[in-house]
Design an enzyme around this catalytic site. Sequence first.
Site, short mmCIF file in Angstrom:
data_model
loop_
_atom_site.label_atom_id
_atom_site.label_comp_id
_atom_site.label_asym_id
_atom_site.label_seq_id
_atom_site.Cartn_x
_atom_site.Cartn_y
_atom_site.Cartn_z
N THR A 25 0.85 -1.20 0.00
CA THR A 25 0.00 0.00 0.00
C THR A 25 0.88 1.25 0.00
OG1 THR A 25 -1.76 -1.15 1.17
CG2 THR A 25 -1.74 1.25 1.37
N GLY A 26 0.43 2.27 -0.71
CA GLY A 26 1.17 3.54 -0.71
C GLY A 26 1.56 3.95 -2.11
N SER A 27 2.24 5.11 -2.18
CA SER A 27 2.53 5.69 -3.50
C SER A 27 3.68 4.99 -4.21
CB SER A 27 2.84 7.18 -3.34
OG SER A 27 3.93 7.36 -2.47
N ASP A 81 6.29 -4.07 -0.96
CA ASP A 81 5.62 -3.01 -0.21
C ASP A 81 6.59 -1.87 0.07
OD1 ASP A 81 3.65 -1.64 1.15
OD2 ASP A 81 3.28 -3.21 2.64
N ASP A 84 8.19 3.79 5.33
CA ASP A 84 8.37 5.20 5.68
C ASP A 84 9.81 5.48 6.07
OD1 ASP A 84 5.55 6.00 5.40
OD2 ASP A 84 5.28 4.50 6.97
N GLY A 95 3.34 2.18 7.95
CA GLY A 95 2.03 2.57 8.49
C GLY A 95 1.66 4.01 8.21
N GLU A 103 -0.47 -5.12 6.32
CA GLU A 103 0.85 -5.22 5.67
C GLU A 103 1.74 -6.20 6.42
OE1 GLU A 103 1.20 -0.75 3.72
OE2 GLU A 103 1.90 -1.05 5.75
N LYS A 121 13.92 7.56 2.07
CA LYS A 121 13.46 6.68 3.15
C LYS A 121 14.61 5.98 3.90
CE LYS A 121 9.18 7.44 1.86
NZ LYS A 121 8.28 6.43 1.41
C1 5RP Z 1 1.25 2.24 4.28
C2 5RP Z 1 2.73 2.11 4.32
C3 5RP Z 1 3.47 2.60 3.13
O1 5RP Z 1 4.15 1.55 2.57
C4 5RP Z 1 4.42 3.66 3.58
O2 5RP Z 1 3.67 4.68 4.20
C5 5RP Z 1 5.21 4.26 2.40
O3 5RP Z 1 4.34 4.96 1.59
P1 5RP Z 1 4.81 5.69 0.27
O4 5RP Z 1 5.32 4.64 -0.66
O5 5RP Z 1 3.57 6.38 -0.21
O6 5RP Z 1 5.88 6.68 0.66
O7 5RP Z 1 3.31 1.62 5.24
O8 5RP Z 1 0.70 1.82 5.49
#
Ligand code: 5RP
Length: 223
Positions: A25-27, A81, A84, A95, A103, A121
């Site tokens: 989940t996420g961008s 996945d 952050d 999260g 996840e 990150k």
């Molecule tokens: C969602 C997450 C995402 O994987 C995390 O927040 C990274 O997000 P992004 O790829 O948008 O930076 O843990 O619960």
Amino acid sequence: MNPKQLAAEKAVSFLENGMTIGLGTGSTAYWAIEKIGEKVKNENWKIRAIATSIRSEEHARSLGIPIFDFSTISTIDVTIDGADEVDAQLQLIKGGGGALLREKIVASNSNQMIVVADESKWVKTLGSFPLPVEVVHFGWQRTFEKLQLLGCETKRRMQENEPYITDNGNYIVDCSFNEITDPPALHEAVNAITGVVDNGLFIRIASKLVLGFNNGETRVISR
Ligand code: 5RP
């Protein structure tokens, strides 16, 4: 190509036709789902997928990726996945998108978890990003107080002036520790509090990290 997409597409190159795949989940995970969708459409890949959020499930279905019920699947080959924060031991904070519990369930039932992230990150020490903790509603104020005793400031996550509710019907509290010097110990301490469902520290779960850089390069780090 942006570094998130670069990392995600490199990670998809480790997948094979016929696999059972966990969708993050996420961008950043978004781009992995897009690429997997392309494989299904253009290369006739026959895969089975499990999604870590309602958002990712809807995205995958819109691309024709077959989503299976978890009860019908015993092992997931690979989960891709985002994160952050990630450190050199491939310990993660997750999260930010609120999906940490599903996840973690999906990743810990996978033979391999590939983390995809842009270079921002990658950190020396986890903790600048507030640690998301999933908490049940009942007695949440008392649960927050117990979390504060661990040395953090707590903030209940909000969305459009309402408390944010996870796909599992719980609250998220974002805990600012600034620096997490012993992630495994903190993981245990947080989860030992009654009322906490789980927290966003992923310890010894990720097996590979694909980092995407602004200069167009990628780097793969294995644990
Ligand atoms: C969602 C997450 C995402 O994987 C995390 O927040 C990274 O997000 P992004 O790829 O948008 O930076 O843990 O619960």
